[in-house]
Scaffold this active site. Sequence first.
Site, PDB file in Angstrom:
ATOM      1  N   LYS A   1      30.855  33.089  48.103  1.00 21.46           N
ATOM      2  CA  LYS A   1      31.464  34.139  48.913  1.00 21.46           C
ATOM      3  C   LYS A   1      30.445  35.078  49.551  1.00 21.46           C
ATOM      4  O   LYS A   1      30.661  35.560  50.665  1.00 21.46           O
ATOM      5  CB  LYS A   1      32.460  34.940  48.073  1.00 21.46           C
TER       6      LYS A   1
ATOM      7  N   TYR B   1      44.264  31.938  37.210  1.00 21.26           N
ATOM      8  CA  TYR B   1      45.543  31.227  37.139  1.00 21.26           C
ATOM      9  C   TYR B   1      45.444  29.897  36.402  1.00 21.26           C
ATOM     10  O   TYR B   1      46.468  29.225  36.189  1.00 21.26           O
ATOM     11  CB  TYR B   1      46.116  30.999  38.542  1.00 21.26           C
TER      12      TYR B   1
ATOM     13  N   GLY C   1      34.978  42.826  34.876  1.00 23.06           N
ATOM     14  CA  GLY C   1      34.166  41.929  35.678  1.00 23.06           C
ATOM     15  C   GLY C   1      33.620  42.657  36.895  1.00 23.06           C
ATOM     16  O   GLY C   1      34.151  43.698  37.297  1.00 23.06           O
ATOM     17  N   ALA C   2      32.560  42.105  37.493  1.00 27.15           N
ATOM     18  CA  ALA C   2      31.893  42.830  38.575  1.00 27.15           C
ATOM     19  C   ALA C   2      31.398  41.917  39.691  1.00 27.15           C
ATOM     20  O   ALA C   2      30.456  42.257  40.403  1.00 27.15           O
ATOM     21  CB  ALA C   2      30.718  43.625  38.009  1.00 27.15           C
TER      22      ALA C   2
ATOM     23  N   SER D   1      41.024  24.101  41.445  1.00 33.17           N
ATOM     24  CA  SER D   1      41.592  24.873  42.540  1.00 33.17           C
ATOM     25  C   SER D   1      42.977  24.385  42.954  1.00 33.17           C
ATOM     26  O   SER D   1      43.204  23.185  43.149  1.00 33.17           O
ATOM     27  CB  SER D   1      40.661  24.828  43.757  1.00 33.17           C
TER      28      SER D   1
ATOM     29  N   SER E   1      44.200  25.543  45.811  1.00 31.93           N
ATOM     30  CA  SER E   1      44.237  25.728  47.261  1.00 31.93           C
ATOM     31  C   SER E   1      44.701  24.478  48.013  1.00 31.93           C
ATOM     32  O   SER E   1      45.501  24.585  48.950  1.00 31.93           O
ATOM     33  CB  SER E   1      42.869  26.182  47.771  1.00 31.93           C
TER      34      SER E   1
ATOM     35  N   ASN F   1      35.751  34.919  51.860  1.00 32.60           N
ATOM     36  CA  ASN F   1      36.408  33.766  51.249  1.00 32.60           C
ATOM     37  C   ASN F   1      36.976  32.831  52.311  1.00 32.60           C
ATOM     38  O   ASN F   1      37.617  31.840  51.977  1.00 32.60           O
ATOM     39  CB  ASN F   1      37.518  34.210  50.293  1.00 32.60           C
TER      40      ASN F   1
ATOM     41  N   GLY G   1      47.347  35.547  39.032  1.00 34.77           N
ATOM     42  CA  GLY G   1      46.384  34.896  39.902  1.00 34.77           C
ATOM     43  C   GLY G   1      47.061  34.061  40.973  1.00 34.77           C
ATOM     44  O   GLY G   1      46.548  33.948  42.093  1.00 34.77           O
TER      45      GLY G   1
ATOM     46  N   ASP H   1      41.010  37.952  50.502  1.00 35.57           N
ATOM     47  CA  ASP H   1      41.277  38.416  49.138  1.00 35.57           C
ATOM     48  C   ASP H   1      41.709  39.879  49.135  1.00 35.57           C
ATOM     49  O   ASP H   1      42.571  40.284  48.351  1.00 35.57           O
ATOM     50  CB  ASP H   1      40.024  38.274  48.261  1.00 35.57           C
TER      51      ASP H   1
END
Length: 269
Positions: free
Chosen positions: A63, A210, A122-123, A13, A15, A84, A231, A99
């Site tokens: 999430k 990313y 994707g889902a 991450s 972040s 998130n 990303g 997001d």
Amino acid sequence: MRCAVLGDPIAHSLSPVLHRAGYDAVGLDWTYEAHRVAEGGLADFVATLDEAWCGLSLTMPLKREALDLADRVSDAARLAGAANTLLLVDGAVHVDNTDLPGAVSAIRERFESSVTSASILGAGATAASTGLALAELGVTTLQVHARNAERAAPTVAAIGAHPTAPEVTVRGLAEATTGEVVVSTVPAGAQDAATVERTAGAAVVFEVIYDPWPTPLAAAATQRGQVLVTGLDLLVHQAALQFTAFTGHAAPLAEMRAAGEAALVARST
């Protein structure tokens, strides 16, 4: 004050890099760490937090379970069926989804033309929030490409519940994509040559991964001359909204982005 990002895996991450750069830019003596928390572990982690804690950034697989802890759920988190962002406010838990607006800002930063149809690879929870962002931008028909149609049902329901009521269909990952925008939420390892080729007709490729960078889809988009939303674009915009929610300060977007870019360069060398 203390903040952190939680998820599993979490070592990759960026972040902490972004939020710490923000703290430095506005002169806050705050901490922001990364903690590995497995699925089902969010409630136990939150129970250990004291008054020094302000907020948490949440990534997969936390999430959706964040909603079960919340005393207050934002409209965006309720719509997406996922959060998130977790704020600790006077002993109460408030959750939000940055997001969704972050994806809107990331796309509009790179692409200003109208968007009416799109595909998402994707889902999961990120697919739901980016699908809702596409609906905000005017998409009326959307294909969700999933490995398992049954597991895609919550994402399809979330996107379809947007006030504009976009038409959402489920297709396999191996089926052709359509629309002006293709969003990929699948890992780089799942992006084989056939998957990459199926994105060639889109004007915009939005690669939410990313790390590692570039992914096969991102590299192909650059080579083709497609508009590439990265990303990092998404991460910076959603982190900026979190930063303001946590601290009450306007986010120093340029400084946060520069720190993220430098970190990615360092990882690639």
